[in-house]
Design a protein around this motif. Sequence first.
Motif, short mmCIF file in Angstrom:
data_model
loop_
_atom_site.label_atom_id
_atom_site.label_comp_id
_atom_site.label_asym_id
_atom_site.label_seq_id
_atom_site.Cartn_x
_atom_site.Cartn_y
_atom_site.Cartn_z
N UNK A 71 9.48 15.37 -3.27
CA UNK A 71 9.31 14.76 -4.67
C UNK A 71 7.86 15.54 -5.54
N UNK A 72 7.84 15.86 -6.64
CA UNK A 72 6.60 16.65 -7.26
C UNK A 72 5.21 15.88 -7.36
N UNK A 73 3.97 15.99 -7.53
CA UNK A 73 3.00 15.65 -6.64
C UNK A 73 2.39 14.68 -8.12
N UNK A 74 2.68 15.30 -9.46
CA UNK A 74 2.84 14.14 -10.31
C UNK A 74 3.69 13.09 -10.72
N UNK A 108 4.77 20.10 -3.38
CA UNK A 108 5.74 18.73 -3.40
C UNK A 108 5.22 17.97 -2.21
N UNK A 109 5.42 16.73 -2.33
CA UNK A 109 4.85 15.47 -1.41
C UNK A 109 5.60 14.77 -0.70
N UNK A 110 5.75 13.27 0.00
CA UNK A 110 5.94 12.80 0.58
C UNK A 110 5.29 11.32 0.21
N UNK A 111 5.47 10.29 -0.25
CA UNK A 111 5.48 8.82 -0.51
C UNK A 111 5.94 7.99 0.82
N UNK A 112 4.93 7.72 1.20
CA UNK A 112 5.17 6.39 2.30
C UNK A 112 4.59 4.85 1.83
N UNK A 133 0.49 -1.31 0.13
CA UNK A 133 0.00 0.10 0.37
C UNK A 133 0.92 1.94 -0.31
N UNK A 134 0.17 1.93 -0.57
CA UNK A 134 1.32 3.65 -0.48
C UNK A 134 0.65 5.03 0.19
N UNK A 135 1.33 5.73 0.74
CA UNK A 135 0.88 6.55 1.29
C UNK A 135 1.14 7.79 0.63
N UNK A 136 0.74 9.05 0.34
CA UNK A 136 0.87 10.41 -0.49
C UNK A 136 0.88 11.31 0.97
N UNK A 137 1.56 12.00 1.30
CA UNK A 137 1.98 13.10 2.78
C UNK A 137 2.08 14.80 2.11
N UNK A 138 1.09 15.06 2.52
CA UNK A 138 0.84 16.84 1.97
C UNK A 138 0.88 17.41 2.91
N UNK A 139 2.03 17.96 3.56
CA UNK A 139 1.65 19.18 4.72
C UNK A 139 1.49 19.79 4.21
N UNK A 181 4.61 11.88 -7.65
CA UNK A 181 4.31 10.24 -7.06
C UNK A 181 2.99 9.75 -7.23
N UNK A 182 2.35 10.30 -8.02
CA UNK A 182 1.36 9.40 -8.73
C UNK A 182 1.50 8.65 -9.50
N UNK A 183 3.02 8.94 -10.75
CA UNK A 183 3.41 8.73 -11.46
C UNK A 183 4.33 6.69 -11.14
N UNK A 184 5.01 7.32 -9.35
CA UNK A 184 5.34 6.00 -9.12
C UNK A 184 4.16 4.66 -8.74
N UNK A 185 2.88 5.64 -7.93
CA UNK A 185 2.01 4.51 -7.96
C UNK A 185 1.45 3.56 -8.62
N UNK A 186 1.57 4.54 -9.87
CA UNK A 186 1.15 3.45 -10.68
C UNK A 186 1.81 2.95 -11.26
#
Length: 457
Positions: A325-328, A300-304, A286-292, A330-335
């Motif tokens: 990492x830039x938000x886009x 930018x976000x953090x990917x856990x 599972x993946x979590x994208x954290x955006x303070x 992060x979702x590219x890594x999820x894919x």
Amino acid sequence: MRFLPPAAAGPHAPGWPPGATAARAARPVRPEPDVTTGLHRPHWLTVPLQAAVVALVFLAMPGVVLLNFGGLWVLFLTLSVGFAAGAYALLSWWNTTFGLHGDHLVVHTGLVRRQSREIPLSRLQAVDVVRPLLIQVLGLAELRVELAGGDQSEIRLRYLGRRSADRLRASLLAHAAGLSGRTPEAPEWPFYRLRFGLLLGALAFRIPVLAAFVLFLLLTVAGFAFVEAGVLGGMVPLLLGLMRGFLGPLLRYTDFYASLSPDGLRLRYGVFQARMQTVPPGRVQAVRIVEPLLWRSLGVVRVEANVAGYVGERQMDSSTLLPVVPRRLAFALVDELFPGTDAARVALHPARRGLSRNDALGVDDSVVVTRSGLFCSVIDIVPHARTQTVRLAAGPIARRRGVAAVEVDTPPGPVRARAAGRDLAEARRVVDGLVERGHQSRSSTAGPERWATRSAP
């Protein structure tokens, strides 16, 4: 020499001195043993290294007390402890062997109590090569093998030659994929390189760090202005907190580089402890994208992630896939981690009742996505094939109000997919749908074992 990405590791990289190719070719390179066949021992430098560490610890602790008896006595006792530790380390080194037997890793350890472990590499979850600063200087590396099976499943080989560690890592990953152990290391393609300026700015541009820094400055000014030593009681904890929350991650993730390879996601990072982490395909659960809050202006976000095999402290230590990492991307890594998904396009439906209006839930044929948090937005993404338990949770007050929360459990890690504030009837429909989709996904998706030799379903 730290771990370098392929584009920066060769003599044609930018900044490589002219003539370095010929000089490097002329330099004699001592061949290291082929660790893919037969039994081997750790590098011989392990023995003097362990003896030196024990002698230094003795000199730093009991040796200080013994200074009253004279420097010669301290020197004699330190040398005696060092020789005794060296003798024990030598015998321990001689009784420690490892090797590949078929698709199993065999490790024999123990001096007084002999222990033999034979590990099927089909259970391999991750392979890390770790090089603390002193170990880098000596040209050694530590190989850490994570296996499915709990907190006692980690295998550590201390210490191997750098090239031997890299070769053994590639061989283990090849065996886990169902290939021959002599298969050449899989190629890799650059995915993301974290610029130091972005890392520095993102770590500083956080509310806890900024608040602690401002408070530290105020206490410092107050202490000097009023000549009050009592402010040290507040300054010291703040300084330690800044070191843990800012300086620690800064040193840890400097020179961060991520690449994609057929044998999984490869991460390189670290200054004082260089690390190369390889997560084979299918091990990310599972993946979590954290955006303070303050990061939203930076985009930018953090990917856990929850990575199978990492448990306890090791899970928290290795759960961050991309620190900034830039938000886009992060979702590219999820894919990439979950092929066939498009998490960024999953429609999120906000909660309808209660105080959790920032919570949202989205489901498609591949993943379930939840969003939570007001000041720190958190997006949890779980593939249906990785769900372990789906629950409908509603306390007595929530039942009277007709609301419930949908919770999705995965293997241990930071991801906790939970969508609160759903209508009770809607929550039941979502739970039933997730159970059905999970069953269909698991029945049509093979496990991560020997992924390279399976036929496509």
